[in-house]
Design an enzyme around this catalytic site. Structure first.
Site, PDB file in Angstrom:
ATOM      1  N   ARG A 150       0.876  -1.168   0.000  1.00 42.04           N
ATOM      2  CA  ARG A 150       0.000   0.000   0.000  1.00 42.04           C
ATOM      3  C   ARG A 150       0.911   1.215   0.000  1.00 42.04           C
ATOM      4  O   ARG A 150       1.833   1.308   0.812  1.00 42.04           O
ATOM      5  CB  ARG A 150      -0.888   0.003   1.234  1.00 42.04           C
ATOM      6  CG  ARG A 150      -1.765   1.229   1.307  1.00 42.04           C
ATOM      7  CD  ARG A 150      -2.903   1.053   2.287  1.00 42.04           C
ATOM      8  NE  ARG A 150      -3.669   2.257   2.348  1.00 42.04           N
ATOM      9  CZ  ARG A 150      -4.642   2.595   1.510  1.00 42.04           C
ATOM     10  NH1 ARG A 150      -4.976   1.790   0.547  1.00 42.04           N
ATOM     11  NH2 ARG A 150      -5.283   3.728   1.627  1.00 42.04           N
TER      12      ARG A 150
ATOM     13  N   GLU B  78     -11.153   3.127  -6.472  1.00 41.83           N
ATOM     14  CA  GLU B  78     -11.329   1.689  -6.665  1.00 41.83           C
ATOM     15  C   GLU B  78     -11.528   1.424  -8.163  1.00 41.83           C
ATOM     16  O   GLU B  78     -11.976   2.305  -8.910  1.00 41.83           O
ATOM     17  CB  GLU B  78     -12.541   1.192  -5.874  1.00 41.83           C
ATOM     18  CG  GLU B  78     -12.410   1.375  -4.373  1.00 41.83           C
ATOM     19  CD  GLU B  78     -11.336   0.489  -3.751  1.00 41.83           C
ATOM     20  OE1 GLU B  78     -11.159  -0.655  -4.210  1.00 41.83           O
ATOM     21  OE2 GLU B  78     -10.684   0.950  -2.807  1.00 41.83           O
TER      22      GLU B  78
ATOM     23  N   ARG C 259      -0.740  -5.814   4.763  1.00 42.09           N
ATOM     24  CA  ARG C 259       0.010  -5.251   3.632  1.00 42.09           C
ATOM     25  C   ARG C 259       1.148  -4.388   4.154  1.00 42.09           C
ATOM     26  O   ARG C 259       1.023  -3.746   5.192  1.00 42.09           O
ATOM     27  CB  ARG C 259      -0.899  -4.385   2.754  1.00 42.09           C
ATOM     28  CG  ARG C 259      -2.038  -5.138   2.104  1.00 42.09           C
ATOM     29  CD  ARG C 259      -2.962  -4.198   1.373  1.00 42.09           C
ATOM     30  NE  ARG C 259      -3.611  -3.290   2.325  1.00 42.09           N
ATOM     31  CZ  ARG C 259      -4.674  -2.553   2.047  1.00 42.09           C
ATOM     32  NH1 ARG C 259      -5.203  -2.576   0.841  1.00 42.09           N
ATOM     33  NH2 ARG C 259      -5.202  -1.767   2.957  1.00 42.09           N
TER      34      ARG C 259
END
Length: 121
Positions: free
Chosen positions: A4, A12, A48
């Protein structure tokens, strides 16, 4: 490894500009010499790696992918999560540049922010 980019949030895929943002990141990465420099900062709640990412263009030039995505209007500065970034003020300046230039996402002032979109869906 799932990454990330620290301090930014892009639309998105199913949002307007989502595919364009993804493709723009791919173009930026392709400008490098085949290597992406990952500077890990922390892990998020999904496991992440949150990181600053760079690609080397030449021996004298690198692109900071996090801020370049914002400058190009393909991502927002995600202030809520930027305090752990090494230089959050760079993201603030990057967003100001994008807003002033009315580029990318800033052409659509009523566009839904990705974090609002995710919460709604």
């Amino acid at each position: 490894t799932k990454l990330r980019l620290c301090g930014i949030d892009a639309p998105e895929i199913d949002q307007p500009m989502g595919v364009a943002a993804r493709d723009h990141l791919r173009v930026l990465v392709a400008q490098g010499d085949g290597q992406t420099i990952v500077v890990p900062i922390e892990k998020d709640r999904y496991g992440r790696t949150v990181a600053d990412l760079f690609v080397t263009i030449s021996t004298e030039e690198e692109i900071h992918l996090n801020s370049q995505m914002v400058i190009d209007g393909m991502a927002y500065h995600y202030e809520r999560y930027s305090s752990s970034c090494p230089q959050p003020q760079v993201l603030v300046m990057a967003e100001d540049i994008a807003k002033d230039g009315n580029v990318g996402l800033w052409q659509y002032p009523s566009a839904e922010k990705p974090w609002d979109y995710r919460q709604r869906n």
